[in-house]
Design a protein around this motif. Structure first.
Motif, short mmCIF file in Angstrom:
data_model
loop_
_atom_site.label_atom_id
_atom_site.label_comp_id
_atom_site.label_asym_id
_atom_site.label_seq_id
_atom_site.Cartn_x
_atom_site.Cartn_y
_atom_site.Cartn_z
N PHE A 35 15.66 5.04 23.69
CA PHE A 35 16.00 3.94 24.58
C PHE A 35 15.68 2.62 23.90
CE2 PHE A 35 15.28 7.47 27.59
CZ PHE A 35 16.51 7.46 28.24
N PRO A 36 16.59 1.65 23.92
CA PRO A 36 16.35 0.38 23.22
C PRO A 36 15.22 -0.41 23.88
CG PRO A 36 18.36 0.26 24.54
CD PRO A 36 17.91 1.69 24.58
N GLY A 37 14.55 -1.20 23.07
CA GLY A 37 13.48 -2.05 23.58
C GLY A 37 12.22 -1.31 23.95
N THR A 38 12.03 -0.14 23.34
CA THR A 38 10.87 0.70 23.66
C THR A 38 10.18 1.16 22.39
OG1 THR A 38 12.16 2.76 23.65
CG2 THR A 38 12.06 1.54 25.74
N ILE A 39 9.01 1.77 22.57
CA ILE A 39 8.28 2.31 21.43
C ILE A 39 8.97 3.58 20.90
CG2 ILE A 39 6.11 1.34 22.24
CD1 ILE A 39 5.31 4.13 23.24
N ARG A 40 8.49 4.04 19.76
CA ARG A 40 8.97 5.26 19.11
C ARG A 40 10.49 5.22 18.87
NH1 ARG A 40 5.98 7.53 23.34
NH2 ARG A 40 3.83 7.98 22.78
N GLN A 41 10.93 4.18 18.21
CA GLN A 41 12.36 4.05 17.92
C GLN A 41 12.83 5.05 16.86
OE1 GLN A 41 14.97 1.95 19.36
NE2 GLN A 41 13.37 2.25 20.91
N ASP A 42 11.91 5.82 16.30
CA ASP A 42 12.27 6.87 15.35
C ASP A 42 12.42 8.23 16.04
OD1 ASP A 42 9.58 7.08 16.01
OD2 ASP A 42 8.97 7.77 14.02
N GLN A 43 12.34 8.25 17.37
CA GLN A 43 12.32 9.53 18.09
C GLN A 43 13.53 9.62 19.03
OE1 GLN A 43 9.23 10.95 21.31
NE2 GLN A 43 8.37 11.31 19.29
N ASP A 44 14.41 10.57 18.77
CA ASP A 44 15.57 10.78 19.63
C ASP A 44 15.18 11.52 20.90
OD1 ASP A 44 17.33 9.51 17.88
OD2 ASP A 44 17.77 11.34 16.78
N ASN A 45 16.10 11.46 21.88
CA ASN A 45 15.83 12.04 23.20
C ASN A 45 16.75 13.22 23.51
OD1 ASN A 45 13.76 10.24 24.10
ND2 ASN A 45 15.33 8.65 24.22
N PRO A 46 16.27 14.16 24.31
CA PRO A 46 14.87 14.32 24.71
C PRO A 46 14.02 14.71 23.50
CG PRO A 46 16.22 16.15 25.51
CD PRO A 46 17.16 15.17 24.91
N SER A 47 12.75 14.39 23.56
CA SER A 47 11.88 14.58 22.41
C SER A 47 11.30 15.99 22.32
CB SER A 47 10.74 13.56 22.44
OG SER A 47 10.01 13.66 23.65
N VAL A 48 11.52 16.80 23.34
CA VAL A 48 11.08 18.19 23.34
C VAL A 48 12.23 19.07 23.83
CG1 VAL A 48 8.64 17.65 23.69
CG2 VAL A 48 10.11 17.99 25.69
N SER A 49 12.18 20.33 23.48
CA SER A 49 13.21 21.28 23.91
C SER A 49 12.96 21.75 25.34
CB SER A 49 13.21 22.51 22.99
OG SER A 49 13.49 22.15 21.66
N LEU A 50 14.01 22.24 25.98
CA LEU A 50 13.83 22.92 27.26
C LEU A 50 12.93 24.13 27.07
CD1 LEU A 50 17.50 22.90 28.63
CD2 LEU A 50 15.56 21.71 29.66
N PRO A 51 12.11 24.46 28.06
CA PRO A 51 11.20 25.60 27.93
C PRO A 51 11.89 26.94 28.11
CG PRO A 51 10.97 24.63 30.10
CD PRO A 51 11.92 23.75 29.35
N THR A 52 13.14 26.91 28.55
CA THR A 52 13.91 28.12 28.80
C THR A 52 15.38 27.79 28.60
OG1 THR A 52 14.28 29.90 30.40
CG2 THR A 52 14.12 27.66 31.29
N SER A 53 16.25 28.78 28.74
CA SER A 53 17.68 28.53 28.55
C SER A 53 18.25 27.73 29.72
CB SER A 53 18.43 29.86 28.43
OG SER A 53 18.43 30.54 29.68
N VAL A 54 19.33 27.00 29.45
CA VAL A 54 20.01 26.27 30.52
C VAL A 54 20.49 27.24 31.59
CG1 VAL A 54 22.06 24.91 31.09
CG2 VAL A 54 20.70 24.31 29.09
N ASP A 55 20.98 28.40 31.19
CA ASP A 55 21.46 29.40 32.16
C ASP A 55 20.37 29.76 33.15
OD1 ASP A 55 23.96 29.45 31.08
OD2 ASP A 55 23.67 31.30 29.92
#
Length: 254
Positions: A35-55
């Protein structure tokens, strides 16, 4: 009821026999830019994976509640992956139109007296930050209260900071369970967009008998409050027994 933390503000609520998916952000890790204007500009989103499958996340869902249309609450992946005939609840007519425009056919605007399968859904107010300029930039948001004779009262506050409107909702509905978005996500120029630790402490003081669940943590680049810091703060302030701070994938039966 069962409340499962998926990731960020995405939770699954099983309530009075029905299963609700709230604020689905379903993309793979690193799909979107920071997100612009925020910290961690080297980190894309989401920064973690889903804990399970989308299904698994969307299996058996009876309805989806989208508190507002920001990317981290209703992303492109959710728009593509959710069945287009699923029941969708949104906060206003403008957003209902946007959701219909991406193909969803069964969209309803939350009201003060919405009823779904015998469950009362009450739209609640919120402020997505502090100050007129920031509020104008962030736009309208909402939360939702769930009520049913067989269940405790649940208040999902959504993207809001602590202010008199949240106090009013607590006084009006007297919830037993309160889900807060508690990562203290921030814009560098404007400050907090959602609750930080002091906001959450105010929620506890206003509703000392309620159980608080803090979500929307450590999953997008602009968070500033970690689970560990909130846990330590809650212990220091004496309300650790009143708060749950779930890891992604964690399920509570309440």
């Amino acid at each position: 009821m069962n409340i499962k933390q998926i990731r960020n503000a995405t939770i699954v609520v099983e309530y009075a026999g029905k299963k609700f998916l709230i604020d689905p952000m379903l993309a793979e890790k690193g799909t979107y830019p920071p997100f612009p204007g925020t910290i961690r500009q080297d980190q894309d989103n989401p920064s973690v994976s889903l804990p399970t499958s989308v299904d698994e996340v969307i299996r058996g869902i009876d309805a989806v509640i989208v508190t507002h249309l920001h990317l981290d609450h209703f992303d492109e992946a959710a728009q593509k992956l959710l069945p287009k005939d699923i029941k969708m609840f949104v906060q206003n007519e403008e957003e209902a139109t946007e959701v219909r425009n991406v193909g969803f056919k069964n969209v309803e605007v939350l009201q003060q007296d919405t009823v779904f399968e015998g469950i009362q859904l009450i739209k609640t107010k919120g402020e997505h930050g502090r100050g007129e300029e920031l509020l104008k930039l962030m736009g309208e948001v909402c939360g939702v209260v769930f009520k049913h004779s067989s269940e405790k009262i649940l208040y999902v506050a959504g993207d809001t900071v602590w202010y008199e409107g949240v106090q009013e909702e607590l006084d009006t509905h007297k919830p037993d369970i309160i889900v807060v978005n508690g990562g203290d996500n921030q814009f560098i120029e404007y400050g907090s967009l959602i609750m930080g630790k002091e906001d959450i402490y105010e929620v506890h003081k206003a509703a000392p008998n309620a159980k608080i669940i803090s979500v929307h943590m450590e999953a997008v680049n602009h968070w500033t409050l970690s689970r560990e810091e909130l846990k330590n703060f809650s212990k220091e302030k004496g309300f650790l027994n009143s708060i749950l701070i779930p890891d992604d994938g964690e399920l509570y039966s309440i």
